[in-house]
Design an enzyme around this catalytic site. Structure first.
Site, PDB file in Angstrom:
ATOM      1  N   SER A  18       0.819  -1.294  -0.134  1.00  0.00           N
ATOM      2  CA  SER A  18       0.088  -0.027  -0.105  1.00  0.00           C
ATOM      3  C   SER A  18       0.884   1.449   0.048  1.00  0.00           C
ATOM      4  O   SER A  18       1.683   1.433  -0.847  1.00  0.00           O
ATOM      5  CB  SER A  18      -1.004  -0.001   1.180  1.00  0.00           C
ATOM      6  OG  SER A  18      -1.939   0.960   1.170  1.00  0.00           O
ATOM      7  N   HIS A  27      -7.358  -6.409   1.362  1.00  0.00           N
ATOM      8  CA  HIS A  27      -6.374  -5.283   1.217  1.00  0.00           C
ATOM      9  C   HIS A  27      -4.923  -5.651   1.894  1.00  0.00           C
ATOM     10  O   HIS A  27      -3.798  -5.358   1.533  1.00  0.00           O
ATOM     11  CB  HIS A  27      -6.882  -3.857   1.623  1.00  0.00           C
ATOM     12  CG  HIS A  27      -6.088  -2.893   1.136  1.00  0.00           C
ATOM     13  ND1 HIS A  27      -5.451  -2.309  -0.092  1.00  0.00           N
ATOM     14  CD2 HIS A  27      -5.317  -1.937   2.133  1.00  0.00           C
ATOM     15  CE1 HIS A  27      -4.579  -1.434   0.106  1.00  0.00           C
ATOM     16  NE2 HIS A  27      -4.238  -1.230   1.373  1.00  0.00           N
TER      17      HIS A  27
END
Length: 434
Positions: A78, A213
């Site tokens: 990320s 995620h």
């Protein structure tokens, strides 16, 4: 894509995360001979909790620089992926050896804005709610004041860095990029991760994992298996020997020069369902586990559209005359006519690419105008709606693939009889952005 013998794997954390986020991955990679995994601890978290939660690219590059005398790799998740990318460019500016691999997980490419970053301007409660709902942050942030007090300065600092980040164009990096995305990640999907291909000249791969995620924390063993296979080049050896087959929920894809696709097809001959499509010297090959597949590939305009503007929503500017209106259903034509003028070519391209993949998968010569897709702006996967007598076409799911190559932009589509599929995508160095 031979990484050589990587000695050190540096891991850079996601927003709000510390070195502890990589505990599972470190443990899972401990069996790789000669590999040292080094989770980088940013200020303001865990062992550096007393420091202000701010960092610079130069400071992180200083942590990596001493290890550049031997082969090394970077993994960033990320926010950490964008940070790792900038560290690679900073080390290049210093004249130091680049990494053998850049691994990026769950991250928008650096030339694209991060939609979730805007949440940093919200009040604490709304900010936390967005993080939990969209990125898998700890639900305890809502109910434990002590945890929120500890984490909020780091989260706000990191998301401010992401929001204020401004991509500065430079030559693409010359190390291969391997991208990972979670099958259930609603914030950064496979189509987003494919955008990393334009930032390297040395080859690109995409792997989809089961999970959301934060798969780096939740499914470290699966991620470690993929990294290990890449570092030891098991994938190249197994496919060349003809032993690698797609798993039941997996699409294997290869994009490269037309002259190279025959070797790829031989890997799966008689052992997996395959499809291919050619466009201006490029070939897209797809393979699935015996259930049938349809593949389509179309080129888009090489320059001049929204793709050159990072913050615009539409990925491409495509001319309507690049596709045949004869393949569109009446409803699809109406959708295109009702759209903004600048979006019409793009919607037509998406519709025709998907339609051709669907027709190839079906293989029974159906009239393409009798089947259509109800929302051409939907990112997908798409499921077709058809006239009576063509109900069989509804079994296929169509996945779009925005592709970035040295020959310009392209759009691929793959039709398979699954509603959830993992992608395993390979693009050789010859097709990277020049």
């Amino acid at each position: 894509m031979d990484p050589g013998t990587v000695r050190t794997l540096f891991c850079l954390p996601y927003a709000g995360g510390g070195a502890g986020a990589y505990t599972g991955l470190l443990r899972a990679l401990s069996a790789v001979p000669g590999l040292t995994v080094v989770p980088v601890q940013l200020p303001g978290r865990e062992s550096r909790i007393a420091e202000p939660p701010a960092f610079t690219i130069a400071e992180v590059a200083d942590e990596v620089a001493p290890a550049t005398r031997e082969p090394y790799a970077l993994y960033g998740h990320s926010m950490g992926a964008r940070l790792a990318f900038e560290v690679v460019r900073e080390l290049r500016r210093r004249g130091l050896r680049g990494p053998s691999r850049l691994y990026v997980g769950g991250a928008h490419p650096p030339d694209r804005r991060v939609p979730l970053a805007a949440a940093v301007d919200l009040p604490d409660d709304a900010f936390v709610d967005q993080l939990i709902r969209r990125s898998g942050a700890l639900p305890e942030l809502k109910h434990l004041p002590e945890l929120r007090e500890l984490m909020m300065p780091v989260l706000r600092s990191d998301f401010t860095w992401i929001k204020n980040y401004s991509f500065v164009p430079e030559p693409a990096i010359d190390c291969p990029v391997v991208a990972f995305t979670g099958l259930d990640d609603g914030e950064v999907g496979a189509a987003d991760m494919l955008g990393w291909a334009r930032h390297t000249t040395a080859g690109f791969r995409l792997r989809t994992l089961r999970g959301g995620h934060l798969f780096v924390k939740d499914r470290p063993a699966e991620l470690a298996e993929l990294i290990t296979a890449d570092l030891t080049d098991e994938h190249a050896r197994s496919t060349s020997n003809g032993h690698a087959l797609p798993e039941p929920d997996e699409i294997r894809l290869w994009l490269g020069p037309a002259a190279g696709h025959a070797e790829v097809l031989r890997r799966y001959a008689g052992r997996a369902a395959t499809g291919l499509s050619h466009a201006d010297g490029l070939t897209l090959v797809g393979a699935v586990d015996g259930a049938g597949i349809g593949v389509s590939l179309l080129r888009t305009l090489d320059a001049g559209g929204p793709d050159s503007v990072p913050d615009q929503a539409s990925p491409y500017q495509a001319s309507a005359d690049k596709v045949s209106g004869d393949e569109l259903s009446e409803d699809e034509r109406e959708q295109i006519e009702d759209a903004a003028e600048e979006d019409r070519g793009w919607l037509a391209l998406r519709a025709v690419t998907a339609k051709r993949a669907l027709m190839a998968a079906d293989g029974r010569g159906a009239d393409p105008t009798r089947v259509g897709f109800p929302d051409l702006a939907d990112p997908g996967p798409w499921q077709a709606q058809s006239d009576p007598g063509l109900d069989r076409l509804a079994r296929w799911q169509v996945v779009h693939l925005p592709l970035h190559t040295s020959r310009g932009e392209a759009l691929g589509a793959v039709a398979v009889p699954h509603d959830r599929v993992r992608l395993r995508f390979d693009m050789p160095a010859a097709e990277q952005a020049g």
